[in-house]
Design a protein around this motif. Structure first.
Motif, PDB file in Angstrom:
ATOM      1  N   UNK A   1      -9.765  -5.309  11.310  1.00  0.00           N
ATOM      2  CA  UNK A   1     -11.079  -5.102  10.702  1.00  0.00           C
ATOM      3  C   UNK A   1     -11.201  -5.957   9.437  1.00  0.00           C
ATOM      4  N   UNK A   2     -11.295  -7.277   9.592  1.00  0.00           N
ATOM      5  CA  UNK A   2     -11.393  -8.125   8.400  1.00  0.00           C
ATOM      6  C   UNK A   2     -12.635  -7.789   7.591  1.00  0.00           C
TER       7      UNK A   2
ATOM      8  N   UNK B   1      -4.784   1.029  -4.642  1.00  0.00           N
ATOM      9  CA  UNK B   1      -4.620  -0.321  -4.121  1.00  0.00           C
ATOM     10  C   UNK B   1      -4.727  -1.329  -5.255  1.00  0.00           C
ATOM     11  N   UNK B   2      -3.830  -2.321  -5.264  1.00  0.00           N
ATOM     12  CA  UNK B   2      -3.851  -3.318  -6.332  1.00  0.00           C
ATOM     13  C   UNK B   2      -3.920  -4.714  -5.730  1.00  0.00           C
TER      14      UNK B   2
ATOM     15  N   UNK C   1       1.060  -4.197   2.716  1.00  0.00           N
ATOM     16  CA  UNK C   1       0.049  -5.154   2.268  1.00  0.00           C
ATOM     17  C   UNK C   1      -1.122  -5.174   3.241  1.00  0.00           C
ATOM     18  N   UNK C   2      -2.307  -5.192   2.669  1.00  0.00           N
ATOM     19  CA  UNK C   2      -3.522  -5.303   3.455  1.00  0.00           C
ATOM     20  C   UNK C   2      -3.984  -6.748   3.381  1.00  0.00           C
TER      21      UNK C   2
ATOM     22  N   UNK D   1      -5.364 -10.417  -0.589  1.00  0.00           N
ATOM     23  CA  UNK D   1      -4.311  -9.501  -0.161  1.00  0.00           C
ATOM     24  C   UNK D   1      -4.211  -8.379  -1.178  1.00  0.00           C
ATOM     25  N   UNK D   2      -4.213  -7.149  -0.678  1.00  0.00           N
ATOM     26  CA  UNK D   2      -4.094  -5.987  -1.545  1.00  0.00           C
ATOM     27  C   UNK D   2      -2.784  -5.264  -1.232  1.00  0.00           C
ATOM     28  N   UNK D   3      -2.103  -4.861  -2.282  1.00  0.00           N
ATOM     29  CA  UNK D   3      -0.876  -4.086  -2.110  1.00  0.00           C
ATOM     30  C   UNK D   3      -1.234  -2.603  -2.070  1.00  0.00           C
TER      31      UNK D   3
END
Length: 1149
Positions: free
Chosen positions: A568-569, A1070-1071, A934-935, A1010-1012
């Protein structure tokens, strides 16, 4: 003398009943004005045996009370467990719903999901779908080759001789600065009418094709006009293909000249800025035009490369990287006397989006200095290509050298590394305007089966960094039919708005010959492509029979997902493919690595694994058991997998043949029944073809009811399985209201609502007024509480979601509640399934008060127990709430209930934001485990561009000394600057335009990033024990214990007296990862398993390498400069000729 602590009284039978309203709360205590002390001491967490913990240790400020003993707190925990279980038994209706299902056993059948049969059937259906597209592709490619072979080249062809629909014509007519408006359109352009087609999500015309020509290509050139002339015949083939297969979407021919002809015709999606679309840079074209590549780019950064020339090189390298796909491998190095990689990559790495981004950022840091040393650069490149200890493409090998010129031919290097077999092609690029002899550069390319290009200015970069693909296509063309292999691409975003697609590609070859007995032409004409929307593939997968947590997925040879519920980008850039690895789509573990490898190898398999899954709202982690089954999709590079929980082995299929019963149950969907039977939300599924979708569930229900008044559940235009199950569940949940909910007083037990949700798509909330505050997803399969309840035994608490950046919860009107849900497990013979979830919504304030009572030393319900003046008592959560902190925290670490009134508006927050010291103690004592992931599909707000200078980015700025130096005006620097200005008038701010902006994105558009993500879940500790947070005078005692049959942790702790023990708090939110996720330099050292395409065309003994580029460099005269300057001043800029060299000329053959 020590006084023994007061023992706890026995609990009273039945749930505690505390009716509303409650007395108003007192003012919140002010925050500690002292703030965190400087240089805090790090707390030491000491586990103390329960019997040795000092039971008479008194808390400061409460001299008559001691910290509760462990057995006391265990007693409180049992009372909490009994209270929760009692309320859920009375109101949840789990047992009653089981009985209702059994009483209605004649109204449904139990069907079985057989994984192997299911996955093989879906794989076969996808294979059939794609095979129809393959047949259409072959017809198109054969026709194109025949049309071009029969075409007669026309040297004198004119624009007015060609009739075609220019897809960009409408946009250009609206743009007074467009090419056609400047010179007046000479083409016989068609004007078409369009109709809206939902399949294309666009307006189309099925009678014509459309043509798109890149902005930097001159439409009136002879090559382009001839290309338009012969490709016109493809129109009838496109139309016939659609007649044979009406499901076909875009059919496209991408020409090697840059012309795109596609069907059906539709206006081009014109960007707001520069249109940089070039079909030759699309992922599908690159994949179809050549075999995989191992490429080393070497860049001359000697002192002679300065100013604009260096800028041109940096831009050229970035453009070159954009011609590579995930099947390719690359490294970039700079050289002067020595060669060194520009980035942290010390060997060839996969040319995926993240690695290319590292290269592009590193290239910008190149600095010119030293002397030119071609030998160092080429030796480094050959060593890179000879390294066999790494993963690489193992097909086409090439070196791309960018330089401003030099005298050395480094013949000794080629003799050592590349001759006589010449397995590595060498492409040389002369960059900028200079006085150097280019003969050595031509010689290097021609003696190593490559090509020589010139990039004198910005306008020549894009076209000259992609023409090398024609050279790589030679062995493919010469291989003939053996190379006519259909390839399927990665997922990418369609440029015409179709959404996520994959494309089948087939190369189109030039079959002409110079004459009888002459050598075969070795030019690739282009690539034929046919799109398949991912949604069309998804429709072939089972709908709703796999349950909320079952799903189908597919991956390619790179391990990237084609299908997956987590694909789901949040934002897409059509210049790059959408590449999400299977191990990033799920939480990675060794079992999944093994499954992924087996699927890439094309094997069949089945494996049951214990794994971690992330909740739908990405706040929780659950440990679950899943069954994975997979098979290859024949005739493709894809493999299909099925994931099924054990409880989804069986599912219910309604059998409502009694139409009277259908009508009876259907009436419970009518809003007129909601007041007595509770509000019904229906899942927004595709029940019927004519059902109008709506994001508003009330409107969707209205549309559904109106349609059902016209058709029956057995209608052919409807999905009978979905409709029958929906109506059955409507009746079953109504019976739950009748048997359980209607006669109960929710207020007595401090409940805001009771509810039931089912696999059939019904969510019934009782009473009706509670629906006003119902915020859960009406699709049960997309509701986090539903999916988590199926995966976990017992009662699952879900506090309201709170973001730490948002304001606290509003507690007015008693509308804030905590959801408690549990799955209904149904056993029918030996078959077990979970068709529904039931639960209650707790009144937050009322249950906070009830929580105090249950965690107190009361022996009856009336009054709290107070310690006498001469007694020594244990503290409890009710009387001593000023000194004792009592909380319930869920398995994700979020606050559910607290005895502190001022924390009620923090319910739902990560507990570290409430009490960082205590949360860290729980984590360090293994009550919680942390999982980081990671997202790669996140979207982030654009970063404001820096403005460190007045000059536009990429423009060489001469110094005052340059202006005063007459020699400078006749030098290469002045000539380059002048060309930059000239091209700047036509290609507005090319250097300045960011690709995303140039493609038409608004300034504020979010970009991919990219989100951690960090989640917490219960650790291995199940026991109850006491511990101390040791920090001198600020030490704190605490007790923690899991509540049986729930996802709650009961924690009792002394309130902190000071803040000097505060340390860095645990983070859950989320960061953003500035470096795009885990360090890429480390990741490439352990690349994931992948396989490239099965075939490779990189060599053919009959290849003619004599066409290897030609050109000349000469110093411009002062007269030429002055003449061009006058033209510029008069506002008559000469039209730049298209950058078409010997390749273009040879296409007429």
């Amino acid at each position: 003398m020590a006084v023994p602590a007061r023992t706890c009284g026995a609990s009273w039978p039945g749930p505690v009943r505390i009716a509303r309203p409650w007395p108003g709360r007192g003012p919140r205590p002010c925050p500690d004005p002292r703030g965190p002390a400087s240089g805090p001491a790090r707390p030491l967490l000491l586990l103390l045996p329960p019997l040795l913990l000092l039971p008479l240790l008194t808390a400061p400020g409460a001299s008559a009370y001691s910290f509760p003993q462990q057995h006391t707190m265990q007693h409180w925990a049992r009372r909490l467990e009994q209270e929760i279980d009692g309320v859920m038994r009375i109101f949840g209706g789990v047992q009653q719903l089981r009985e209702i299902y059994k009483d209605n056993r004649n109204l449904f059948d139990v069907q079985e999901n057989e994984p192997q049969k299911l996955v093989e059937k879906v794989a076969g259906d996808i294979e059939s779908l794609l095979d129809r597209k393959v047949q259409a592709l072959k017809r198109l490619a054969d026709a194109a080759e025949n049309f071009q072979k029969a075409h007669r080249w026309q040297d004198n062809i004119k624009e007015e001789d060609i009739m075609y629909y220019d897809a960009k014509a409408d946009a250009e007519l609206d743009d007074p600065e467009s090419e056609d408006m400047e010179r007046g359109s000479k083409t016989s352009a068609l004007r078409l009418d369009f109709i809206e087609d939902p399949n294309f999500k666009n307006k189309v015309n099925y009678s014509y094709t459309a043509v798109q020509i890149p902005t930097d290509i001159y439409k009136g050139s002879t090559v382009i006009l001839n290309e338009l002339n012969w490709t016109e015949a493809l129109e009838n083939v496109f139309i016939e293909n659609r007649r044979q297969d009406p499901t076909l979407l875009w059919q496209v021919f991408g020409s090697a000249t840059g012309v795109t002809r596609y069907y059906p015709a539709t206006p081009w999606r014109a960007p707001k800025k520069i249109d940089l679309y070039d079909v030759r840079r699309r992922p599908w074209y690159i994949q179809g035009a050549s075999s995989p590549k191992d490429m080393v780019i070497i860049v001359d950064v000697s002192g002679s490369v300065s100013g604009l020339t260096l800028k041109l090189m940096k831009t050229s390298v970035c453009e070159m990287l954009d011609t590579l796909s995930d099947d390719d491998y690359v490294n970039v190095a700079s050289f002067n006397e020595k060669a060194q990689p520009v980035s942290c990559f010390t060997h060839l790495v996969q040319a995926n989006v993240r690695n290319k981004k590292v290269f592009k950022e590193a290239v910008q840091g190149m600095v010119a200095k030293g002397t030119t040393g071609y030998k160092a650069g080429f030796e480094y490149a050959f060593d890179q290509l000879q390294n066999s200890n790494i993963t690489r493409a193992n097909c086409n090998k090439m070196i791309m050298m960018f330089t401003d010129g030099g005298e050395d031919r480094v013949q000794d290097v080629f003799e050592k590394y590349n001759w006589p077999n010449r397995t590595v092609r060498v492409f040389t690029f002369s960059v900028g305007q200079h006085n150097y002899d280019v003969t050595p550069l031509q010689w290097m390319a021609c003696t190593n089966k490559g090509y020589y290009f010139e990039i004198p200015s910005i306008g020549a970069i894009r076209i000259n960094t992609q023409e090398y693909l024609d050279v790589l296509g030679r062995p493919m063309v010469l291989a003939g039919k053996d190379a006519k292999q259909v390839q399927w691409t990665n997922v990418y975003e369609d440029a015409l708005g179709l959404g996520l697609v994959v494309t089948g590609t087939l190369p189109v070859f030039n079959l002409t010959q110079d004459g009888p007995g002459e050598k075969k032409n070795q030019l690739i004409l282009g690539v034929m492509g046919i799109d398949v929307a991912l949604n069309d593939i998804k429709r072939l997968t089972p709908n709703y029979t796999l349950g909320a947590n079952g799903y189908v997925f597919a991956i390619d040879l790179n391990g990237y997902v084609l299908l997956h519920p987590n694909l789901k980008p949040q934002t897409t850039n059509f210049r790059e493919p959408v590449t999400l690895d299977f191990l990033d789509a799920e939480l990675e573990d060794e079992n999944k690595e093994e499954i992924r490898r087996s699927m890439i190898d094309g094997d069949k398999g089945h494996k049951q694994i214990r794994t971690l899954v992330k909740s739908l709202d990405e706040r929780y982690i659950d440990e679950v058991i899943r069954n994975y089954t997979w098979v290859p999709i024949r005739s493709t590079n894809y493999s299909l997998g099925l994931v099924l929980p054990a409880y989804s082995t069986y599912y219910l299929q309604a059998n409502l043949s009694d139409q009277i019963l259908q009508v009876k149950y259907f009436e419970f969907l009518l809003p007129s029944s909601f007041e007595s039977e509770g509000h019904v939300f229906i899942a927004p599924r595709e029940y019927c073809k004519d059902l109008n979708a709506s994001d508003n569930n009330t409107e969707f229900l209205k549309n559904f009811i109106e349609l059902m008044e016209k058709v029956t559940p057995d209608s052919k235009q409807c999905n009978n399985f979905l409709l029958h199950n929906l109506i059955l569940d409507t009746g079953i949940t109504q019976q739950l209201v009748e048997r359980v909910w209607r006669d109960q007083d929710l207020n007595t037990y401090s409940l805001l609502a009771v509810f039931a949700a089912t696999d059939g798509g019904i969510t019934r909330v009782f009473p009706n007024k509670a629906a006003e505050d119902w915020t859960e997803n009406p699709e049960p399969f997309n509701a986090s509480f539903y999916r988590r309840s199926l995966d976990n035994r017992g009662y699952i608490f879900k506090p309201p979601h709170q973001d730490s950046l948002l304001r606290p919860l509003e507690l007015e009107n008693d509308t804030v509640g905590v959801l408690v849900s549990t799955a209904v497990e149904l056993s029918l013979g030996r078959r077990t399934l979970r068709p529904a979830v039931v639960g209650v919504k707790l009144d937050l304030e009322a249950w906070a008060e009830k929580f105090k009572v249950l965690a107190s030393n009361r022996t009856h319900q009336d009054q709290p127990q107070k310690c006498g003046p001469s007694s020594h008592c244990e503290m409890d959560c009710e009387v001593n709430n000023e000194d004792l902190l009592c909380v319930l925290i869920d398995d994700g670490g979020f606050l559910v209930l607290s005895n502190q009134n001022h924390q009620w508006d923090q319910v739902g927050r990560f507990f570290s934001e409430v009490d960082a010291n205590l949360m860290l103690a729980l984590y360090n004592n293994s009550f919680y485990t942390r999982k980081e992931s990671y997202d790669y599909q996140a979207a982030c707000a654009p970063q404001p561009p820096g403005n460190l200078g007045a000059a536009p980015r990429g423009v060489f700025v001469p110094t005052i000394a340059d202006f005063l130096n007459l020699a400078w005006w006749t030098s290469a620097a002045a000539w380059s600057l002048f060309q930059q200005l000239l091209y700047g008038l036509i290609y507005h701010s090319w250097f300045q335009a960011d690709p995303a902006e140039a493609e038409g994105s608004p300034e504020t558009r979010e970009s991919s990033c990219v989100m951690k993500q960090t989640q917490y879940y219960f650790g291995s500790v199940n026991a109850s024990y006491n511990a101390i947070i040791d920090c001198g005078n600020c030490s704190r005692l605490f007790h923690a214990q899991r509540l049986t049959n729930t996802n709650l942790l009961f924690v009792v702790a002394e309130k902190p007296l000071c803040s000097q023990c505060e340390v860095g708090r645990l983070l859950q939110k989320e960061t953003h990862c500035p470096a795009d996720g885990p360090e890429q330099c480390e990741l490439v050292q352990r690349p994931r398993y992948r396989r490239g395409p099965h075939i490779c065309f990189d060599y053919n003994a009959t290849e003619d390498t004599s066409d290897c580029g030609r050109g000349a460099s000469f110093p411009p005269s002062l007269g030429v400069l002055v003449s061009l300057q006058l033209l510029l001043l008069l506002g008559l800029p000469p039209r730049p000729q298209p950058q078409i060299h010997s390749f273009a000329a040879s296409r007429r053959l």
